[in-house]
Design a protein around this motif. Structure first.
Motif, PDB file in Angstrom:
ATOM      1  N   THR A 197       0.820  -1.212   0.000  1.00 12.55           N
ATOM      2  CA  THR A 197       0.000   0.000   0.000  1.00 12.55           C
ATOM      3  C   THR A 197       0.855   1.263   0.000  1.00 12.55           C
ATOM      4  OG1 THR A 197      -0.138  -0.152   2.381  1.00 12.55           O
ATOM      5  CG2 THR A 197      -2.006  -1.016   1.142  1.00 12.55           C
ATOM      6  N   GLU A 198       2.045   1.219   0.599  1.00 10.05           N
ATOM      7  CA  GLU A 198       2.872   2.435   0.671  1.00 10.05           C
ATOM      8  C   GLU A 198       3.124   3.013  -0.708  1.00 10.05           C
ATOM      9  OE1 GLU A 198       3.255  -0.583   2.324  1.00 10.05           O
ATOM     10  OE2 GLU A 198       5.427  -0.548   2.590  1.00 10.05           O
ATOM     11  N   HIS A 199       3.220   2.141  -1.697  1.00 13.56           N
ATOM     12  CA  HIS A 199       3.538   2.642  -3.030  1.00 13.56           C
ATOM     13  C   HIS A 199       2.313   2.801  -3.909  1.00 13.56           C
ATOM     14  CE1 HIS A 199       7.757   1.879  -2.014  1.00 13.56           C
ATOM     15  NE2 HIS A 199       7.959   2.863  -2.868  1.00 13.56           N
ATOM     16  N   ILE A 200       1.141   2.498  -3.397  1.00 14.57           N
ATOM     17  CA  ILE A 200      -0.066   2.667  -4.194  1.00 14.57           C
ATOM     18  C   ILE A 200      -1.013   3.615  -3.466  1.00 14.57           C
ATOM     19  CG2 ILE A 200      -1.982   1.498  -5.346  1.00 14.57           C
ATOM     20  CD1 ILE A 200      -0.183  -1.073  -5.144  1.00 14.57           C
ATOM     21  N   GLY A 201      -1.608   3.157  -2.367  1.00 19.11           N
ATOM     22  CA  GLY A 201      -2.533   3.978  -1.608  1.00 19.11           C
ATOM     23  C   GLY A 201      -3.336   3.075  -0.702  1.00 19.11           C
ATOM     24  N   ARG A 202      -4.276   3.682   0.039  1.00 23.83           N
ATOM     25  CA  ARG A 202      -5.060   2.887   0.989  1.00 23.83           C
ATOM     26  C   ARG A 202      -6.460   2.619   0.478  1.00 23.83           C
ATOM     27  NH1 ARG A 202      -2.646   1.802   5.200  1.00 23.83           N
ATOM     28  NH2 ARG A 202      -0.734   2.889   5.774  1.00 23.83           N
ATOM     29  N   ARG A 203      -7.004   3.578  -0.276  1.00 26.10           N
ATOM     30  CA  ARG A 203      -8.407   3.464  -0.668  1.00 26.10           C
ATOM     31  C   ARG A 203      -8.516   3.963  -2.106  1.00 26.10           C
ATOM     32  NH1 ARG A 203     -13.636   3.403   1.671  1.00 26.10           N
ATOM     33  NH2 ARG A 203     -15.017   4.976   0.769  1.00 26.10           N
ATOM     34  N   ALA A 204      -8.986   3.087  -2.986  1.00 25.28           N
ATOM     35  CA  ALA A 204      -8.956   3.401  -4.410  1.00 25.28           C
ATOM     36  C   ALA A 204     -10.342   3.325  -5.026  1.00 25.28           C
ATOM     37  CB  ALA A 204      -8.027   2.435  -5.147  1.00 25.28           C
ATOM     38  N   VAL A 205     -10.513   4.069  -6.107  1.00 21.85           N
ATOM     39  CA  VAL A 205     -11.675   3.931  -6.971  1.00 21.85           C
ATOM     40  C   VAL A 205     -11.158   3.538  -8.346  1.00 21.85           C
ATOM     41  CG1 VAL A 205     -13.575   5.150  -8.118  1.00 21.85           C
ATOM     42  CG2 VAL A 205     -13.098   5.579  -5.699  1.00 21.85           C
ATOM     43  N   VAL A 206     -11.840   2.595  -8.969  1.00 22.39           N
ATOM     44  CA  VAL A 206     -11.457   2.139 -10.308  1.00 22.39           C
ATOM     45  C   VAL A 206     -12.479   2.670 -11.305  1.00 22.39           C
ATOM     46  CG1 VAL A 206     -11.201   0.101 -11.790  1.00 22.39           C
ATOM     47  CG2 VAL A 206     -10.259   0.103  -9.460  1.00 22.39           C
ATOM     48  N   VAL A 207     -12.000   3.272 -12.371  1.00 25.32           N
ATOM     49  CA  VAL A 207     -12.883   3.826 -13.398  1.00 25.32           C
ATOM     50  C   VAL A 207     -12.859   2.908 -14.616  1.00 25.32           C
ATOM     51  CG1 VAL A 207     -13.397   5.837 -14.823  1.00 25.32           C
ATOM     52  CG2 VAL A 207     -12.394   6.148 -12.556  1.00 25.32           C
ATOM     53  N   GLY A 208     -14.043   2.424 -15.001  1.00 24.94           N
ATOM     54  CA  GLY A 208     -14.143   1.497 -16.134  1.00 24.94           C
ATOM     55  C   GLY A 208     -14.957   0.290 -15.703  1.00 24.94           C
ATOM     56  N   GLY A 209     -15.517  -0.431 -16.660  1.00 27.03           N
ATOM     57  CA  GLY A 209     -16.391  -1.530 -16.246  1.00 27.03           C
ATOM     58  C   GLY A 209     -16.100  -2.847 -16.928  1.00 27.03           C
ATOM     59  N   ASP A 210     -14.968  -2.944 -17.597  1.00 27.78           N
ATOM     60  CA  ASP A 210     -14.705  -4.146 -18.388  1.00 27.78           C
ATOM     61  C   ASP A 210     -13.663  -5.035 -17.707  1.00 27.78           C
ATOM     62  OD1 ASP A 210     -12.269  -3.031 -18.882  1.00 27.78           O
ATOM     63  OD2 ASP A 210     -12.681  -2.491 -20.954  1.00 27.78           O
ATOM     64  N   PRO A 211     -13.235  -6.101 -18.367  1.00 29.34           N
ATOM     65  CA  PRO A 211     -12.286  -6.998 -17.707  1.00 29.34           C
ATOM     66  C   PRO A 211     -10.977  -6.330 -17.266  1.00 29.34           C
ATOM     67  CG  PRO A 211     -13.295  -8.102 -19.591  1.00 29.34           C
ATOM     68  CD  PRO A 211     -13.757  -6.687 -19.631  1.00 29.34           C
TER      69      PRO A 211
END
Lengths: 412, 482
Positions: free
Chosen positions: A163-177
């Protein structure tokens, strides 16, 4: 056969086939061509490791090995490199083709110096990228924590799933595979996925418990320094703020077509990839294009099949075969987004790849030439905007290669 | 000479300065550099973690001639002088500049009728080389313009420049010539005194005989710290779109709007990085931190840009951003000396501030003398030669000799912008190293291209986090490298 001449600070060399890009398409083209005795086949890969996008896709879905065991992306990538090398191709990593020095001659930057590589045939296999936030014109601030799936995967590959290099809480935009892949990657790294935001009326795939906001768009990025949230306008027209420190924009692919455009080669308006005929020939004699450079992302196995398929036309070219002057242009009309290749011919009928703009349930597809319908057929299944459908040779068998433009259309 | 970002500020004698310049934007850095020629103790203080991190980083990147300034104003004079000074300095310091010239394109009869008056105004500002172009010549000069362009006023000398390198060059040269640069160091209180004013920060207290306010958008707030209330800064937001390099062939000049009753319109300009910029909007706001873009702003820009250069809209957008200009309700700079306070305010520096920066600095030296500064004999500044970020000049990835000396310059990390590992490592060991990835982008262009880090983001970040590697790349970049 390689020869080296020093001049103007760059070493000039000649090879028989130069492949740009060591992903599934480029490696399979190189393997096939080297095995077929095409001479010196050299693959240039600008990254430090060959293998392309599958290197970062740690999931099955990349075919099977000789014993029938499912291959993950990294295993598939390693095998593709191994097969190219075993066939006798040279795979050079950390080497960038930066432009054209002349016909069939590329400017190259490598740690060992500058080169000009002249080839009997050039196969462009430079792949595609996801559009970043800026190209999607998403308003707001410019904080850290705004990624594409590609950058997310590379970050995990580089720093580990932390998580240190990404984040703690994410939102993903898009709906496909691809979005589902991003959700999995985030969760595996311990990142809480707050929501998936998709413009689709319903998600393409299941997101295992993650709330999905459908018919929704990201209207603003918030936060200074680090992302603090995103504003989302939902299907009901109401805007709300989702708190998150990371947002991953997925899908929305565009070909990495820089060398194509640097040469002034025509682009296919629907795909933004180069126009090719059915032998993957571009408008420039001796220059071919394969893989996701043609239209954005298809599965690695599709790209690799194109790499193998280009070999025949390349060998013809190396044997002194003439360059076809043109073919019959093919275009798609709405609700189809694109059809590739852009030209039919000169080979006898082969298949077309078609992508719809939206979900089409059991559509009727029509192939028309000069206004006259050649084939009209109801498809059994449903077309979806994140997957292509292949129309077999029978769809184009009636095309007159001396005739006018061909159109592919669809209705529900 | 030192650069600090964290930890306590110097104490005792080391905390005593002759002049402290507050604000390390393009103006403050230019002033610090001008002062560095003299045997003085100088500090440059900045609230952000990098130089040029406010208005100076997000502007239209044009080196103006000042042809359209209000004649007789201080701004008109300083822009005219600054254009000459910065043009010469850019050649010396390696700041990329391309003298493309500007075309003010008229799209209706009213605008066309305005062009001769603009030519007269230019003449009053000392620019006699402007020329009116008819529709045919305009179409030949700019073949991709949309339909309806009636003519243009050509303004030779208008140029594009790298704003990031400019600020960094000033600050680098200042630091190398002995100036202390304190970043992450907001001045929270000023306690005026004699002979020293005390500047209170969370990292400690500095003392200075003379004080310069170069706080840009916050110049009014800083004035208030010393008890002055002469003007109010209203942030005027300018949103901009940057298009991918394939758009560069669509435009040859800086295309300026003709000012008219319906507002100022937008410009389309090539950048020295080989992109094309469209903007800015002009929105008066209250919030001095509102550097976000808006859906309406971006849509409006695309609509206007599409009329000027229709093919532009087919290209990918590589950046959307907004900058805030410091408007003060007066069509001129607000530069004033307050001798009783031994204090100079440099306020209201609008979008022309980049161009005028070196002339503003010389002007401020004079005002500091009025406030009692006796600078002593001038001496030459330490030389500076900045890494080239401009497409019109040789870049390391095409430099066979450089690559032969250090293969790191033959290893491209950021593929869209062709930034090599050698350049990134050199930036990390430079005089003013970047404080973050955005600072690294402004020093190298890494992560600034069409993919915005899709391909290289993780690798660039790894290099940044790895930090400087002793004995590598530094100093191999050429004589006088920062």
């Amino acid at each position: 056969m390689t020869r080296a001449v020093r001049g103007g600070g760059a070493v000039t060399r000649a090879v028989d086939v130069l492949v740009v890009g060591a992903g599934p398409a480029g490696l399979s083209a190189a393997a096939r061509l080297a095995a077929a005795g095409a001479g010196r086949v050299e693959v240039l890969e600008r990254e430090a490791t060959a293998g392309g996008v599958p290197r970062h896709c740690a999931r099955p879905g990349f075919g099977a090995d000789a014993l029938g065991r499912a291959l993950t992306g990294p295993a598939y990538a390693r095998r593709a490199v191994r097969e190219a090398l075993r066939a006798g191709a040279a795979v050079r990593t950390g080497v960038s083709a930066t432009g054209w020095a002349g016909p069939l001659t590329l400017e190259v930057t490598a740690p060992t110096g500058l080169e000009r590589i002249r080839a009997g045939a050039v196969v462009l296999a430079t792949g595609a990228r996801e559009r970043p936030r800026s190209a999607r014109l998403v308003p707001g601030t410019r904080p850290a924590g705004v990624l594409t799936t590609g950058e997310l995967q590379r970050t995990v590959a580089r720093f580990g799933p932390r998580t240190e290099h990404i984040g703690r809480r994410a939102v993903v935009v898009g709906g496909d595979p691809v979005a589902r892949g991003a959700v999995r990657t985030l969760r595996a790294a311990g990142v809480d996925v707050a929501a998936v935001v998709t413009g689709l009326p319903s998600p393409a795939v299941a997101f295992a418990g993650v709330p999905v906001l459908v018919g929704a768009v990201v209207t603003e990025l918030l936060g200074r320094g680090r992302l603090s949230g995103i504003a989302v306008r939902g299907g009901d027209g109401r805007t709300s703020v989702l708190r998150c420190d990371t947002v991953v924009f997925t899908g929305d692919w565009i070909p990495d077509h820089e060398l194509v455009r640097a040469h002034g080669l025509p682009l296919h308006p629907g795909t933004r990839g180069p126009v090719t005929d059915q032998g993957f020939r571009t408008a420039e004699p001796g220059v071919f294009a394969v893989g996701n450079l043609l239209r954005g992302v298809e599965p690695a196995l599709v790209a690799a099949a194109e790499g193998r398929a280009v070999a025949r036309a390349v060998l013809e070219r190396l044997a002194g075969g003439p360059w076809p002057a043109s073919g019959v242009p093919v275009a798609a009309t709405a609700p189809l987004r694109w059809v590739t290749p852009g030209l039919l011919g000169p080979e006898a009928a082969t298949s077309l790849l078609v992508r719809p703009e939206r979900r089409l349930v059991r559509p009727v597809l029509t192939v028309t030439q000069d206004g006259a319908p050649l084939r009209r057929e109801r498809l059994g299944g449903t077309l979806v905007p994140w997957r292509s459908v292949r129309l077999g040779a029978r769809w184009t068998s009636g095309v007159d290669l001396a005739g006018g433009p061909v159109t592919v259309s669809a209705e529900e | 000479m030192s650069v600090t970002r964290t930890g306590p500020l110097p104490t005792g004698e080391a905390s005593e300065y002759d002049v402290v310049v507050v604000g390390a934007g393009v103006v403050g850095s230019a002033i610090a550099r001008a002062l560095a020629r003299y045997p003085l103790r100088i500090a440059l203080m900045e609230a952000a973690n990098d130089v040029g991190d406010g208005t100076s980083k997000a502007n239209t990147a044009i080196l103006h001639t000042g042809f359209d300034a209000a004649p007789g104003t201080l701004e008109a004079r300083l822009v005219r002088e600054g254009h000459r000074l910065l043009g010469a300095y850019a050649r010396e310091a390696g700041i990329p500049v391309e003298p493309l010239g500007a075309l003010l394109v008229a799209w209706d009869e009213e605008q066309r009728a305005t062009l001769p008056r603009l030519a007269e105004k230019a003449e009053r500002n000392g620019h006699r080389t402007t020329r009116l172009l008819g529709a045919t010549e305009l179409a030949a000069r700019e073949p991709h313009l949309g339909p309806g362009a009636l003519g243009a006023l050509e303004v030779p000398g208008e140029s594009v420049i790298c704003p990031w390198t400019t600020t960094l060059a000033y600050a680098t040269q200042a630091v190398r010539s002995g100036v202390d640069l304190h970043l992450n160091c907001r001045v929270e209180k000023v306690r005026p005194g004699d002979p020293y004013h005390r500047l209170v920060t969370r990292r400690g207290v500095l003392r200075t005989r003379l004080l310069v306010n170069a706080c840009g958008l916050h110049a009014d707030a800083f004035d208030a710290l010393v008890g002055r209330e002469d003007f109010t800064v209203t942030p005027r937001r300018g949103q901009l779109l940057v298009f991918d390099k394939f758009a560069r062939d669509l435009v040859r000049h800086i295309l300026l709007p003709v000012p008219g009753a319906l507002g100022k319109g937008v410009l389309i300009s090539p950048t020295v990085y080989g992109n094309v910029m469209l903007g800015p909007t002009a929105e008066d706001l209250d919030d001095k931190t509102a550097t976000g873009t808006t859906a309406e702003g971006l849509a409006g820009l695309r609509e206007q840009g599409g009329r000027i250069l229709p093919a532009l809209l087919d290209e990918e957008v590589t950046a959307v951003y907004a900058g805030l200009r410091a408007a003060t309700g007066q069509e001129d700079y607000r530069i004033a000396a307050h001798p009783a306070l031994r204090y100079v305010t440099v306020g209201g520096i609008r979008s022309t501030g980049l161009t005028a920066s070196l002339a503003i600095a010389e002007h401020v030296l004079g005002l500091l003398a009025d406030c009692g500064l006796d600078p002593g004999p001038a001496r030459p500044l330490a030389p500076v030669r900045m890494p080239n970020l401009g497409e019109a000049f040789p870049r390391p990835y095409r430099d066979a000799e450089l690559i032969a000396r250090d293969p790191e310059f033959g290893t491209i990390v950021c593929h869209c912008e062709r930034v090599t590992r050698g350049e990134i490592r050199a930036a990390l060991v430079s005089t003013i190293p970047p404080g973050g990835l955005d600072g690294l982008r402004r020093r190298t262009r890494a992560r600034g291209g069409r993919c915005q880090g899709h391909h290289c983001g993780a690798e660039v970040r790894a290099l940044f986090e790895e930090g400087p590697r002793e004995g590598r790349s530094a100093g191999r970049y050429g004589k006088g490298a920062p």
